[in-house]
Design an enzyme around this catalytic site. Structure first.
Site, PDB file in Angstrom:
ATOM      1  N   TYR A   1      -1.510  -0.223  11.155  1.00  0.00           N
ATOM      2  CA  TYR A   1      -1.716  -0.919   9.883  1.00  0.00           C
ATOM      3  C   TYR A   1      -0.562  -0.682   8.928  1.00  0.00           C
ATOM      4  O   TYR A   1       0.050  -1.631   8.414  1.00  0.00           O
ATOM      5  CB  TYR A   1      -3.026  -0.470   9.230  1.00  0.00           C
ATOM      6  CG  TYR A   1      -3.074  -0.760   7.746  1.00  0.00           C
ATOM      7  CD1 TYR A   1      -2.967  -2.072   7.282  1.00  0.00           C
ATOM      8  CD2 TYR A   1      -3.196   0.270   6.804  1.00  0.00           C
ATOM      9  CE1 TYR A   1      -2.984  -2.345   5.913  1.00  0.00           C
ATOM     10  CE2 TYR A   1      -3.210  -0.004   5.449  1.00  0.00           C
ATOM     11  CZ  TYR A   1      -3.103  -1.304   5.006  1.00  0.00           C
ATOM     12  OH  TYR A   1      -3.107  -1.576   3.666  1.00  0.00           O
ATOM     13  N   THR A  57       0.827  -1.213   0.000  1.00  0.00           N
ATOM     14  CA  THR A  57       0.000   0.000   0.000  1.00  0.00           C
ATOM     15  C   THR A  57       0.858   1.258   0.000  1.00  0.00           C
ATOM     16  O   THR A  57       1.997   1.245   0.503  1.00  0.00           O
ATOM     17  CB  THR A  57      -0.901   0.018   1.245  1.00  0.00           C
ATOM     18  OG1 THR A  57      -1.546   1.285   1.368  1.00  0.00           O
ATOM     19  CG2 THR A  57      -0.104  -0.217   2.519  1.00  0.00           C
ATOM     20  N   ASP A  58       0.304   2.351  -0.527  1.00  0.00           N
ATOM     21  CA  ASP A  58       1.012   3.629  -0.485  1.00  0.00           C
ATOM     22  C   ASP A  58       1.164   4.165   0.932  1.00  0.00           C
ATOM     23  O   ASP A  58       2.012   5.026   1.200  1.00  0.00           O
ATOM     24  CB  ASP A  58       0.318   4.670  -1.371  1.00  0.00           C
ATOM     25  CG  ASP A  58      -1.127   4.960  -0.986  1.00  0.00           C
ATOM     26  OD1 ASP A  58      -1.617   4.410   0.020  1.00  0.00           O
ATOM     27  OD2 ASP A  58      -1.785   5.746  -1.697  1.00  0.00           O
ATOM     28  N   GLU A  59       0.376   3.651   1.875  1.00  0.00           N
ATOM     29  CA  GLU A  59       0.420   4.170   3.242  1.00  0.00           C
ATOM     30  C   GLU A  59       1.750   3.912   3.939  1.00  0.00           C
ATOM     31  O   GLU A  59       2.050   4.539   4.950  1.00  0.00           O
ATOM     32  CB  GLU A  59      -0.741   3.602   4.054  1.00  0.00           C
ATOM     33  CG  GLU A  59      -2.097   4.022   3.518  1.00  0.00           C
ATOM     34  CD  GLU A  59      -3.245   3.690   4.451  1.00  0.00           C
ATOM     35  OE1 GLU A  59      -3.065   3.811   5.679  1.00  0.00           O
ATOM     36  OE2 GLU A  59      -4.307   3.301   3.948  1.00  0.00           O
TER      37      GLU A  59
END
Length: 328
Positions: free
Chosen positions: A144, A120-122
């Site tokens: 997360y 994910t980009d997170e």
């Protein structure tokens, strides 16, 4: 080619499975624990063309047996909702870190070909301007995203240490049909269709890049087929919106007004802006997002409007939890 797809009953994983099941060049096995976000109905269109195994990616014996009989792995299985990770991180660390390591260790033991790790980009954290390239240092800000960053690093370490053909993808916010109604678009749409309100965090100016799940799946396939071992590829949609702008579009699509919006206290550690630079996958592999956001959003809203039997039981079973969910 025998491909093991973990988390293949979830939103993105099931889209991937349904897409590949139409082809004749691979045999698919889905491994899914069927937690709250895994829905067997997502695989109904391809029953008879895949093998389904209900199980946990942390189960080393099961994973070893499956890995010995497959050529490649596409690893979607993950706990993925930020709000849930803030209220309880244990499952995120177990599934996202320990589960990924269990798969990687088995892949090395059994001489697996390619291991595609979906991230994910997170993991990059927040960026005020510009866009993240793949070489940007990771700076996650939620349990997360920290668990996903950890799994990325473990996966890449298995490439460098053991020579495993690991390829990592990092996507922006996905949307489309069959997304579990805790994420912002299906949560807002289903709440509005039921005549309810929608929760908007803080000032609503947090920015996200939106990617249709079909474009994400196309990008993953490019990486699986032609990506380079040990490399990371960002997959973006090219549509950046503030949460307030997105809310306005969803209100309009559901014939609702701003009186249906409930402004709520901002999430802890809420990243202000995500934006990925997907030049690398575009220039190396020919990736281009094909789904126009306006058209894709309208089709997504219509899917939820006409598929109540799919989402109503999900919301009914988790009504208490849903009341606490907010914009990502």
């Amino acid at each position: 080619m025998k491909i093991l797809v973990t988390g293949g009953a979830g939103f993105i994983g099931s889209h991937y499975v349904r897409t590949l099941a139409e082809r004749d060049d691979c045999t698919l096995t889905v491994l899914d624990k069927l937690t709250y976000a895994g829905n067997p109905a997502n695989l109904d269109p391809v029953r008879g063309r895949i093998t389904f195994v209900r199980g946990d990616i942390c189960d080393a014996a099961l994973v070893g047996d499956l890995m010995a009989d497959h050529d490649q792995v596409v690893h979607f299985a993950a706990e993925s909702h930020v709000d849930r990770s803030i209220t309880g991180a244990d499952d995120f660390l177990r599934t996202n870190v320990t589960g990924t390591h269990t798969l990687l260790a088995a892949a090395v033991r059994h001489g697996l070909g390619t291991f595609v790790h979906i991230s994910t980009d997170e993991v990059y954290g927040s960026i005020a301007e510009g866009s993240w390239r793949e070489d940007r240092p990771l700076s996650p800000n939620s349990p997360y995203s920290a668990s996903k960053a950890s799994s990325d690093l473990v996966a890449l370490a298995y490439h460098r240490t053991y020579g495993l053909d690991v390829r990592v993808t990092r996507c922006s916010n996905n949307y489309g049909p069959c997304q579990f109604p805790e994420k912002v678009i299906p949560l807002f749409v289903t709440n509005l269709l039921d005549g309810g309100t929608v929760p908007l965090y803080g000032d609503g100016l947090n920015v996200r890049d939106w990617l249709h799940v079909a474009d994400h799946v196309a990008g993953i396939e490019l990486v699986r087929r032609a990506g380079r071992p040990g490399e990371v590829y960002n997959i973006g949609g090219g549509t950046e919106l503030t949460n307030r702008e997105l809310t306005g579009l969803l209100l309009a699509a559901c014939d609702a007004g701003w009186d249906r919006v409930e402004y709520v206290e901002d999430r802890k550690g809420h990243d202000r802006r995500y934006s990925v630079d997907h030049t690398k996958i575009r220039t190396e592999l020919g990736y281009h997002p094909a789904v126009d956001f306006e058209k894709g959003l309208a089709e997504t809203v219509e899917w939820y409007r006409t598929n109540r039997p799919w989402w109503e039981p999900l919301k009914s079973r988790s009504k208490a939890a849903q009341s606490r969910l907010r914009v990502p």
